[in-house]
Design a protein around this motif. Structure first.
Motif, mmCIF file in Angstrom:
data_model
loop_
_atom_site.group_PDB
_atom_site.id
_atom_site.type_symbol
_atom_site.label_atom_id
_atom_site.label_comp_id
_atom_site.label_asym_id
_atom_site.label_seq_id
_atom_site.Cartn_x
_atom_site.Cartn_y
_atom_site.Cartn_z
ATOM 1 N N PRO A 51 0.808 -1.225 0.000
ATOM 2 C CA PRO A 51 0.000 0.000 0.000
ATOM 3 C C PRO A 51 0.840 1.273 0.000
ATOM 4 O O PRO A 51 0.422 2.301 -0.526
ATOM 5 N N ASN A 52 2.022 1.181 0.596
ATOM 6 C CA ASN A 52 2.926 2.332 0.617
ATOM 7 C C ASN A 52 4.372 1.833 0.637
ATOM 8 O O ASN A 52 5.031 1.815 1.660
ATOM 9 N N GLY A 53 4.848 1.397 -0.519
ATOM 10 C CA GLY A 53 6.227 0.922 -0.619
ATOM 11 C C GLY A 53 7.199 2.067 -0.388
ATOM 12 O O GLY A 53 6.990 3.171 -0.904
ATOM 13 N N ARG A 54 8.235 1.787 0.389
ATOM 14 C CA ARG A 54 9.194 2.842 0.714
ATOM 15 C C ARG A 54 10.615 2.385 0.385
ATOM 16 O O ARG A 54 11.045 1.324 0.828
ATOM 17 N N ILE A 55 11.319 3.211 -0.373
ATOM 18 C CA ILE A 55 12.740 2.991 -0.645
ATOM 19 C C ILE A 55 13.502 4.081 0.093
ATOM 20 O O ILE A 55 13.236 5.271 -0.090
ATOM 21 N N ILE A 56 14.445 3.665 0.932
ATOM 22 C CA ILE A 56 15.218 4.606 1.744
ATOM 23 C C ILE A 56 16.696 4.381 1.449
ATOM 24 O O ILE A 56 17.232 3.297 1.689
ATOM 25 N N ASN A 57 17.344 5.378 0.913
ATOM 26 C CA ASN A 57 18.758 5.301 0.574
ATOM 27 C C ASN A 57 19.576 6.087 1.595
ATOM 28 O O ASN A 57 19.193 7.198 1.978
ATOM 29 N N VAL A 58 20.679 5.523 2.021
ATOM 30 C CA VAL A 58 21.544 6.187 2.992
ATOM 31 C C VAL A 58 22.656 6.938 2.244
ATOM 32 O O VAL A 58 23.476 6.326 1.565
ATOM 33 N N SER A 59 22.653 8.245 2.368
ATOM 34 C CA SER A 59 23.677 9.086 1.763
ATOM 35 C C SER A 59 24.670 9.475 2.862
ATOM 36 O O SER A 59 24.884 8.735 3.807
ATOM 37 N N ALA A 60 25.267 10.655 2.765
ATOM 38 C CA ALA A 60 26.232 11.097 3.771
ATOM 39 C C ALA A 60 26.446 12.596 3.649
ATOM 40 O O ALA A 60 26.230 13.195 2.584
ATOM 41 N N HIS A 61 26.894 13.203 4.754
ATOM 42 C CA HIS A 61 27.220 14.633 4.734
ATOM 43 C C HIS A 61 28.280 14.944 3.684
ATOM 44 O O HIS A 61 28.306 16.040 3.117
ATOM 45 N N SER A 62 29.147 13.990 3.418
ATOM 46 C CA SER A 62 30.279 14.257 2.531
ATOM 47 C C SER A 62 29.862 14.510 1.086
ATOM 48 O O SER A 62 30.711 14.879 0.261
ATOM 49 N N HIS A 63 28.579 14.311 0.749
ATOM 50 C CA HIS A 63 28.156 14.620 -0.616
ATOM 51 C C HIS A 63 28.389 16.097 -0.935
ATOM 52 O O HIS A 63 28.506 16.482 -2.104
ATOM 53 N N VAL A 64 28.488 16.919 0.113
ATOM 54 C CA VAL A 64 28.691 18.361 -0.073
ATOM 55 C C VAL A 64 30.010 18.651 -0.776
ATOM 56 O O VAL A 64 30.119 19.603 -1.565
ATOM 57 N N SER A 65 31.015 17.830 -0.515
ATOM 58 C CA SER A 65 32.343 18.073 -1.097
ATOM 59 C C SER A 65 32.548 17.365 -2.430
ATOM 60 O O SER A 65 33.628 17.455 -3.020
ATOM 61 N N ALA A 66 31.528 16.671 -2.917
ATOM 62 C CA ALA A 66 31.676 15.892 -4.147
ATOM 63 C C ALA A 66 31.617 16.772 -5.389
ATOM 64 O O ALA A 66 30.964 17.820 -5.406
ATOM 65 N N LYS A 67 32.311 16.316 -6.421
ATOM 66 C CA LYS A 67 32.272 16.962 -7.724
ATOM 67 C C LYS A 67 31.766 15.943 -8.733
ATOM 68 O O LYS A 67 32.030 14.757 -8.634
ATOM 69 N N MET A 68 31.014 16.442 -9.724
ATOM 70 C CA MET A 68 30.454 15.527 -10.721
ATOM 71 C C MET A 68 30.447 16.198 -12.080
ATOM 72 O O MET A 68 29.944 17.318 -12.233
ATOM 73 N N ASP A 69 31.022 15.522 -13.072
ATOM 74 C CA ASP A 69 31.100 16.029 -14.439
ATOM 75 C C ASP A 69 29.753 15.796 -15.125
ATOM 76 O O ASP A 69 29.272 14.662 -15.192
ATOM 77 N N PHE A 70 29.143 16.830 -15.638
ATOM 78 C CA PHE A 70 27.835 16.697 -16.271
ATOM 79 C C PHE A 70 27.874 15.729 -17.445
ATOM 80 O O PHE A 70 26.918 14.994 -17.698
ATOM 81 N N ASP A 71 28.981 15.715 -18.192
ATOM 82 C CA ASP A 71 29.085 14.837 -19.359
ATOM 83 C C ASP A 71 29.453 13.406 -18.983
ATOM 84 O O ASP A 71 29.321 12.502 -19.807
ATOM 85 N N ASP A 72 29.916 13.201 -17.758
ATOM 86 C CA ASP A 72 30.259 11.856 -17.292
ATOM 87 C C ASP A 72 29.976 11.758 -15.792
ATOM 88 O O ASP A 72 30.873 11.658 -14.977
#
Length: 407
Positions: A190-211
């Protein structure tokens, strides 16, 4: 610094819950809390010996708590001030609790608590697929999936059997695949829940839009801290876009950060723990300013149990409340690009067809490539029938749309 505790004690009686990496640390605390609230909890772990031990500990501790509460209630009803002393009752370390007369209060170490261990190795896409098949064959639905397992600060760049850097696969790609494989069963809840564990450190991450997956030939040089941060940013972005894809279903997708947590195996590879002198100096501060695993589990527990969050999806939680992520973590175009690249790569790596469903615009189905080829071959081998009449055109179209089988 301990953060807010889950603000409810709601029961999730008989709900089917999967917690990855639940043999220790935060995952163990999440599993114990949800089992105590009546959930049927599956510990999905790579180390089966530790997982079996964790399952036994959870059932034993919960059984002891039930026995303790029962004794307090009995003492209150009898008008006595104090419950029976510990010497009047005993606990069997293998089978659970016994009452003061030596009779079994629970003959199976927590028979009222459903906790079991299953093997899952996120370093292998093939193993993830086999795990999903077994779960879907044995259970009629899945109510809660908590993608908690992960690795942090592995100092050496190591590729998995599928050829991906292990921070990326274990923390992001394999949980992403598992979530999609279990979607048909999550939709039966009736209410399926997906919960993903991230982290504070995502703030310092860099990600290339093309890759965005950082798998191109021009990808930046490996560094353990950057690899971990990048994987956790990917978790956050994929959570947001997957929620958008599933907006017309009963499934919610959210992520949370446990905060800075001490007492977990993740710290063993931390740069702070690299020297003995540093460890001696930092441990007192860790105990003062870092959460313990139980405190770090509170956000995930609330996301799994709070009926107020039934329609909340695509959000990032910290200390049991919706929080603001980094600017990159809110970039919708980057999230879409990451989601699309992940789909393409998983299609190649797992030989699975991943496409949109036909019943609902945003429903995602995963069909086996082999089944699709077999269906195509069968269709081509069948003699071409005469054109249908206008009265039967609608039924013929419906039959054709169902040729592709669900994975």
């Amino acid at each position: 610094m301990s953060g807010q505790r889950c603000p409810n004690d709601n029961q999730i009686r008989d709900q089917i819950v999967i917690v990855t990496g639940a043999n220790t640390g935060i995952g163990f605390e999440i599993a114990k809390a949800l089992a105590g609230r009546g959930g049927h909890v599956i510990l999905a772990c790579r180390n089966m010996e530790a997982a079996e031990k964790a399952a036994a500990i959870i059932k034993r501790e919960l059984s002891c708590q039930v026995l303790k509460d029962t004794q307090k209630a009995a003492a209150t009803n009898d008008g006595t001030k104090d419950p029976p002393s510990s010497s009047s009752s005993s606990v069997n370390n293998d089978t659970g609790a016994t009452n003061g007369n030596g009779n079994d209060a629970d003959t199976d170490g927590g028979n009222m608590f459903f906790v079991e261990a299953r093997y899952l190795d996120l370093r292998s896409f093939d193993n993830v697929q086999r795990f999903a098949r077994k779960i879907m064959a044995e259970f009629e639905r899945i109510d809660i999936l908590i993608n908690n397992a992960g690795i942090i600060f592995d100092p050496v760049k190591t590729n998995t059997t599928d050829g991906f850097e292990q921070h990326l696969q274990v923390n992001y790609m394999a949980p992403f695949l598992l979530s999609h494989l279990l979607l048909p069963h999550l939709k039966k809840s009736p209410n399926g829940r997906i919960i993903n564990v991230s982290a504070h450190s995502h703030v310092s991450a860099k990600m290339d839009f093309d890759d965005p997956l950082n798998v191109g030939t021009w990808a930046t040089k490996f560094h353990a801290r950057d690899a971990f941060s990048h994987s956790k940013l990917a978790v956050l972005l994929a959570t947001r876009w997957m929620a958008k894809e599933l907006k017309d279903t009963s499934i919610t997708v959210n992520c949370c950060t446990p905060g800075l947590v001490r007492g977990t195996s993740h710290l063993r590879s931390s740069p702070l723990m690299s020297a003995f002198c540093v460890r001696v100096m930092t441990y007192p501060w860790m105990w003062m300013f870092m959460k313990n695993p139980s405190q770090g589990a509170q956000s995930a527990i609330r996301l799994a149990t709070d009926p107020k969050l039934k329609h909340v999806t695509g959000e990032y939680f910290n200390d049991c409340e919706i929080a603001v992520s980094s600017p990159l973590g809110q970039d919708k175009e980057l999230a879409k690009k990451l989601y699309q690249q992940t789909m393409r790569i998983l299609k190649i790596a797992t030989k699975l067809e991943i496409d949109k469903g036909e019943e609902k615009e945003n429903e995602i189905r995963i069909a086996s490539a082999e089944e699709s080829k077999a269906a195509t071959a069968a269709t081509s081998a069948t003699p071409t029938p005469p054109p249908p009449s206008s009265s039967s055109a609608s039924s013929t179209s419906a039959d054709t749309s169902n040729i592709q089988q669900r994975w």
